[in-house]
Scaffold this active site. Structure first.
Site, PDB file in Angstrom:
ATOM      1  N   LYS A 156       1.607  65.520  20.538  1.00  0.00           N
ATOM      2  CA  LYS A 156       2.489  64.458  20.045  1.00  0.00           C
ATOM      3  C   LYS A 156       1.767  63.121  20.210  1.00  0.00           C
ATOM      4  O   LYS A 156       0.694  63.033  20.808  1.00  0.00           O
ATOM      5  CB  LYS A 156       3.803  64.411  20.837  1.00  0.00           C
ATOM      6  CG  LYS A 156       4.609  65.712  20.854  1.00  0.00           C
ATOM      7  CD  LYS A 156       5.265  66.026  19.533  1.00  0.00           C
ATOM      8  CE  LYS A 156       6.092  67.315  19.637  1.00  0.00           C
ATOM      9  NZ  LYS A 156       6.603  67.747  18.313  1.00  0.00           N
TER      10      LYS A 156
ATOM     11  N   SER B 203       5.136  69.093  12.911  1.00  0.00           N
ATOM     12  CA  SER B 203       5.755  67.982  13.623  1.00  0.00           C
ATOM     13  C   SER B 203       4.917  66.709  13.614  1.00  0.00           C
ATOM     14  O   SER B 203       5.433  65.627  13.891  1.00  0.00           O
ATOM     15  CB  SER B 203       6.064  68.380  15.074  1.00  0.00           C
ATOM     16  OG  SER B 203       4.874  68.497  15.827  1.00  0.00           O
TER      17      SER B 203
END
Length: 272
Positions: free
Chosen positions: A121, A47
């Site tokens: 993230k 990701s």
């Protein structure tokens, strides 16, 4: 003879005891560093490509954002015993923080829906920001974030990504505060690239993965088996700082030479 033997035995016992003390001290130091200063973290998914790759091992500074309720929420196992668990701590807010997250930081946090799983993230939106994606372009408070095409990205092993592309368009984004980084965007007009405008609530952060078509993040509401949603401040664990190791996944414990041949040497020591 007996005295010499006894002296030799005592020296041997002293040596063993010194070794035990050194091991215990090393474990205590490692535990202190792991708990209060730097937490090791490995990348399990794609990701955050191209910034972070599967097989990267990095250090996360826990003191950067201070200590929150879930800063010590972890467990470790000892063979023959139940896992030892720590946290969450019985207080709200954050203490001893050096800074608050800024746009562009790469942060580790506890998944809001279970408070246990570690996620990583990039911080995109701060409390009070308005965030939206339009045709693959990121907008912050109504202004488009600069996005420049810089080439195509391909996996080093030649394998296609999970969504079928062998090569993916790569762009450089530059946030309003000057932080720039690379993102992948295979489908600039897909569902993830067109969203409603989100208002980031107080004490929460809007997180996104750099691999824009392969990241469950704040672009969707938190749900079981799905996205992250917005991340409360008290769920922050720390700020990713630098790479301590990286392997392409081809190493094997029974083939010691592969520990070296499959290491991504060029990534070790890189800042994040």
């Amino acid at each position: 003879m007996a005295a010499a033997a006894q002296h030799s035995k005592k020296k041997s016992e002293d040596g063993i005891w010194e070794t035990v003390k050194v091991i215990v001290q090393a474990l205590l130091i490692a535990f202190f560093v792991r708990t209060f200063l730097y937490q090791p973290f490995n990348i399990p998914s794609g990701s955050m490509y191209p910034t972070l790759m599967v097989g990267d091992y990095l250090f996360v500074s826990k003191l950067s954002y201070g200590y929150g309720k879930y800063s010590f929420n972890f467990s470790f196992g000892i063979p023959g015993f139940d896992s030892i668990k720590f946290g969450p701590m019985p207080f709200d807010g954050r203490v001893f923080f050096a800074e608050l997250p800024e746009r562009g930081d790469v942060a580790v946090f506890k998944l809001p829906r279970d408070n246990e799983t570690d996620y990583i993230k990039r911080v995109i939106g701060l409390p009070g920001d308005r965030i939206q994606m339009r045709d693959g372009v990121l907008y912050i408070n109504g202004e488009a974030v600069k996005k420049e095409f810089i080439g195509e990205y391909a996996n080093a092993d030649g394998k296609a990504f999970s969504y079928g592309h062998a090569k993916i368009p790569m762009y450089r984004e530059t946030l309003p505060n000057g932080v720039s980084y690379e993102v992948l965007d295979a489908e600039p007009k897909g569902g993830a690239d067109n969203t409603d405008e989100y208002l980031v609530p107080p004490d929460k952060y809007f997180m996104m993965g750099d691999n824009r078509d392969n990241s469950q993040d704040s672009r969707w509401e938190a749900r079981v088996g799905g996205a992250v949603g917005m991340v409360p401040q008290d769920k922050l664990v720390g700020k990713a700082q630098f790479m301590m190791w990286s392997t392409d996944g081809g190493a094997s414990w029974i083939k010691p030479w592969t520990w070296f041949t499959n290491t991504r040497w060029s990534r070790i020591g890189d800042g994040i």
